[in-house]
Design an enzyme around this catalytic site. Structure first.
Site, PDB file in Angstrom:
ATOM      1  CG  ASP A  11      -1.454  14.326  -3.377  1.00 40.39           C
ATOM      2  OD1 ASP A  11      -1.147  13.139  -3.444  1.00 40.39           O
ATOM      3  OD2 ASP A  11      -1.142  15.160  -2.397  1.00 40.39           O
ATOM      4  CG  ASP A  13      -2.397  10.751   2.055  1.00 38.02           C
ATOM      5  OD1 ASP A  13      -3.619  10.383   2.219  1.00 38.02           O
ATOM      6  OD2 ASP A  13      -1.529   9.856   1.749  1.00 38.02           O
ATOM      7  CE  LYS A 155       2.131  12.027  -6.435  1.00 36.80           C
ATOM      8  NZ  LYS A 155       1.034  12.985  -5.693  1.00 36.80           N
ATOM      9  CG  ASP A 178       0.361  17.791   0.004  1.00 38.32           C
ATOM     10  OD1 ASP A 178       0.294  16.852  -0.824  1.00 38.32           O
ATOM     11  OD2 ASP A 178       0.507  17.620   1.306  1.00 38.32           O
ATOM     12  CG  ASP A 182       1.753  16.643  -5.291  1.00 33.09           C
ATOM     13  OD1 ASP A 182       1.279  15.558  -5.891  1.00 33.09           O
ATOM     14  OD2 ASP A 182       1.608  16.636  -4.083  1.00 33.09           O
TER      15      ASP A 182
END
Length: 227
Positions: A11, A13, A155, A178, A182
């Site tokens: 990821d 951010d 994802k 995070d 995810d």
């Protein structure tokens, strides 16, 4: 002796950045020199991860818009999955009710989106959820924005699409992230790590959680493969 290095799905951010979403320069040599394939998996529109790969000097293999957009440079494959017309209808109805997407007139957050729309995290979410449900969509809270998106993609499905193009299985990958978006990536990856600032959903679905937060957590997550 370090374990064999796996391909990496990561990821942006909150994972490669600090708490202000600024890229931590310490992650640059790690990703640039990662000996296996790197997949950048993000909720952002495709130009952002593509640009990141470009400036890192790595092959452009990206999952964007939470799985709605997948690009694999080595096979020149671009896949778009999602009902953008329905997402745009949600945005229009939300505005008609007197709300705002929250990103200003130019709206760089939505300008290049192809499968979903996003709403600033400080805007009312309850009416957005009702409108999304009316159009067969869901609202995904990533901690940075509300994503109005197709419930059939994430994802995890994005990584499966990448792997269908390449000589890999999702279970080959180390995944680091995070956020709630995810979690499905963690479900299909062979090893998953949530950084310490991760939300409860990501922490629960990860195989391990780092002690460090943000980019320091990413560096901790990959440390076993760099020693």
């Amino acid at each position: 002796m370090s374990p064999e290095t796996p391909p990496l799905a990561v990821d942006i951010d909150g994972t490669l950045t600090d708490d202000r979403r600024a890229l931590n320069p310490r992650v640059i040599p790690v990703i640039r020199n990662w000996p296996e394939r790197v997949v950048v998996a993000t909720g952002k529109a495709m130009p952002f991860p593509i640009a990141l790969c470009e400036f890192l000097g790595i092959e452009r293999t990206v999952i964007a818009e939470n799985g709605g957009v997948v690009f694999v440079e080595s096979t020149d494959r671009l896949e778009l999955v999602g009902d953008k017309a329905a997402a745009d209808a949600v945005a229009a109805a939300y505005r008609d009710q007197g709300y705002d997407l929250g990103f200003g007139t130019v709206d760089l957050a939505n300008r290049w989106r192809e499968t979903e729309i996003v709403v600033q995290i400080d805007q009312p979410v309850a009416p957005l959820e009702v409108l999304a449900e009316d159009h067969g969509l869901v609202v995904l809270d990533t901690g940075y924005a509300y994503h109005v998106t197709d419930p059939s993609v994430d994802k995890g499905t994005g990584l499966e699409t990448v792997c269908a193009e390449l000589d890999h299985e999702p279970g080959d990958f180390l995944a680091v992230g995070d956020s709630e978006n995810d979690a499905q990536l963690f479900d299909v990856a062979g090893e998953s790590v949530a950084v310490a600032n991760a939300d409860p959903t990501a922490r629960e679905r990860a195989d391990r959680v780092t002690e460090a937060s943000y980019a320091d957590g990413f560096l901790e997550a990959v440390a076993p493969y760099r020693e």
